[in-house]
Design a protein around this motif. Structure first.
Motif, PDB file in Angstrom:
ATOM      1  N   THR A  46       0.836  -1.188   0.000  1.00 32.27           N
ATOM      2  CA  THR A  46       0.000   0.000   0.000  1.00 32.27           C
ATOM      3  C   THR A  46       0.876   1.245   0.000  1.00 32.27           C
ATOM      4  O   THR A  46       2.107   1.153   0.065  1.00 32.27           O
ATOM      5  CB  THR A  46      -0.934   0.008   1.238  1.00 32.27           C
ATOM      6  OG1 THR A  46      -1.893   1.053   1.100  1.00 32.27           O
ATOM      7  CG2 THR A  46      -0.145   0.199   2.524  1.00 32.27           C
TER       8      THR A  46
ATOM      9  N   GLU B  70      -5.261   0.877  -8.304  1.00 31.58           N
ATOM     10  CA  GLU B  70      -5.289   1.388  -6.943  1.00 31.58           C
ATOM     11  C   GLU B  70      -5.293   2.908  -6.957  1.00 31.58           C
ATOM     12  O   GLU B  70      -4.662   3.527  -7.826  1.00 31.58           O
ATOM     13  CB  GLU B  70      -4.066   0.910  -6.144  1.00 31.58           C
ATOM     14  CG  GLU B  70      -4.137  -0.527  -5.707  1.00 31.58           C
ATOM     15  CD  GLU B  70      -5.232  -0.782  -4.692  1.00 31.58           C
ATOM     16  OE1 GLU B  70      -5.583   0.134  -3.937  1.00 31.58           O
ATOM     17  OE2 GLU B  70      -5.738  -1.904  -4.659  1.00 31.58           O
TER      18      GLU B  70
ATOM     19  N   TYR C  91      -4.843   6.246  -4.146  1.00 34.96           N
ATOM     20  CA  TYR C  91      -4.487   6.644  -2.788  1.00 34.96           C
ATOM     21  C   TYR C  91      -4.669   8.150  -2.629  1.00 34.96           C
ATOM     22  O   TYR C  91      -4.341   8.923  -3.532  1.00 34.96           O
ATOM     23  CB  TYR C  91      -3.031   6.295  -2.481  1.00 34.96           C
ATOM     24  CG  TYR C  91      -2.677   4.847  -2.764  1.00 34.96           C
ATOM     25  CD1 TYR C  91      -2.829   3.877  -1.784  1.00 34.96           C
ATOM     26  CD2 TYR C  91      -2.195   4.464  -4.016  1.00 34.96           C
ATOM     27  CE1 TYR C  91      -2.519   2.546  -2.042  1.00 34.96           C
ATOM     28  CE2 TYR C  91      -1.877   3.140  -4.277  1.00 34.96           C
ATOM     29  CZ  TYR C  91      -2.042   2.191  -3.287  1.00 34.96           C
ATOM     30  OH  TYR C  91      -1.737   0.878  -3.545  1.00 34.96           O
TER      31      TYR C  91
ATOM     32  N   ARG D 271      -9.177   0.137   2.051  1.00 35.04           N
ATOM     33  CA  ARG D 271      -8.800   0.208   0.651  1.00 35.04           C
ATOM     34  C   ARG D 271      -8.986   1.614   0.090  1.00 35.04           C
ATOM     35  O   ARG D 271      -8.139   2.134  -0.621  1.00 35.04           O
ATOM     36  CB  ARG D 271      -9.657  -0.754  -0.170  1.00 35.04           C
ATOM     37  CG  ARG D 271      -9.264  -2.200  -0.017  1.00 35.04           C
ATOM     38  CD  ARG D 271     -10.175  -3.054  -0.873  1.00 35.04           C
ATOM     39  NE  ARG D 271      -9.709  -4.418  -0.891  1.00 35.04           N
ATOM     40  CZ  ARG D 271      -9.965  -5.289   0.046  1.00 35.04           C
ATOM     41  NH1 ARG D 271     -10.674  -4.939   1.092  1.00 35.04           N
ATOM     42  NH2 ARG D 271      -9.502  -6.523  -0.029  1.00 35.04           N
TER      43      ARG D 271
ATOM     44  N   PRO E 151      -6.255   5.461   2.362  1.00 42.07           N
ATOM     45  CA  PRO E 151      -5.029   5.093   3.073  1.00 42.07           C
ATOM     46  C   PRO E 151      -4.829   5.924   4.323  1.00 42.07           C
ATOM     47  O   PRO E 151      -4.106   5.550   5.220  1.00 42.07           O
ATOM     48  CB  PRO E 151      -3.931   5.341   2.044  1.00 42.07           C
ATOM     49  CG  PRO E 151      -4.516   6.259   1.044  1.00 42.07           C
ATOM     50  CD  PRO E 151      -5.990   5.942   1.012  1.00 42.07           C
TER      51      PRO E 151
ATOM     52  N   GLY F  56      -4.514   2.792   5.071  1.00 38.66           N
ATOM     53  CA  GLY F  56      -4.115   2.123   3.852  1.00 38.66           C
ATOM     54  C   GLY F  56      -5.171   1.255   3.206  1.00 38.66           C
ATOM     55  O   GLY F  56      -6.254   1.093   3.701  1.00 38.66           O
TER      56      GLY F  56
END
Length: 211
Positions: free
Chosen positions: A111, A143, A145, A176, A179, A183
């Motif tokens: 992550t 992903e 973040y 998920r 973060p 994270g």
């Protein structure tokens, strides 16, 4: 960057970089953000391993000792689970150390944890949630973040289906998506109908685009 200047880092896997960049730029511009150069916000996130252990699996002392023996940097207890952070190279070893003493891990993943947090207005937080929804719909995005901590009640207001999920799944999903809330794992989407937790460590991606 995203609404209100929040840092947004997107990991993608693409066979067509031009198409992916165009899709990302459109998503950001339409939702109050702007697409930056590759890696432009990566310095605001720490790349590390993350392991999630539900609190009903083992007591805090047992989890902490096993995690530290396996090379963990930190163990946090919150929201019904232990979140363990490790150096990237120690992720597998730490997971093995936990399972060796009978501790079942719920999620094991790489992550990116924000190193500094943005301070957004409520309006901008809502825009961030909506931006994440749009990004999640892009096939090339694996992903996403962000460096902002969004209150759970606001998240539930924007996505009311979240309250219908079991607590363990709701926690994993929150990890998920944000973060800042310790994270995210690699293995799922943010849509409830498609959610599944595989616990797999992510494979390397071909390209990453920071915004």
């Amino acid at each position: 960057k995203g609404p209100g200047g929040v840092a947004v880092m997107v990991d993608v896997y693409s066979e067509n970089r031009n198409r992916t960049v165009a899709d990302l730029r459109h998503a950001f511009v339409k939702n109050g953000g702007a697409l930056g150069e590759n890696g432009s916000v990566s310095w605001q996130f720490k790349h590390c391993g993350q392991i999630l252990v539900m609190e009903n699996t083992a007591d805090e002392e047992t989890v902490t000792m096993a995690a530290l023996d396996g090379g963990a940097d930190d163990v946090l207890s919150e929201e019904g689970a232990f979140t363990i952070y490790t150096p990237v190279e120690k992720l597998h070893a730490c997971n093995e150390a936990l399972t060796a003493v009978g501790i079942k891990t719920s999620e094991v993943a790489l992550t990116r944890v924000p190193t500094n947090m943005a301070d957004l207005t409520r309006e901008d937080m809502i825009k961030v949630i909506k931006l994440l929804d749009v990004l999640d719909e892009l096939d090339d995005v694996k992903e996403t973040y962000v460096n902002v901590e969004i209150p759970e009640e606001l998240y539930e207001e924007v996505r009311p289906w979240l309250t219908e999920l079991p607590p363990s799944i709701r926690l994993g999903l929150a990890l998920r998506l944000f973060p800042a809330c310790r994270g995210r794992c690699e293995c799922s989407t943010s849509r409830a109908s498609e959610w599944s937790g595989c616990g797999a460590v992510p494979t390397p991606r071909r390209s990453g685009l920071g915004t």
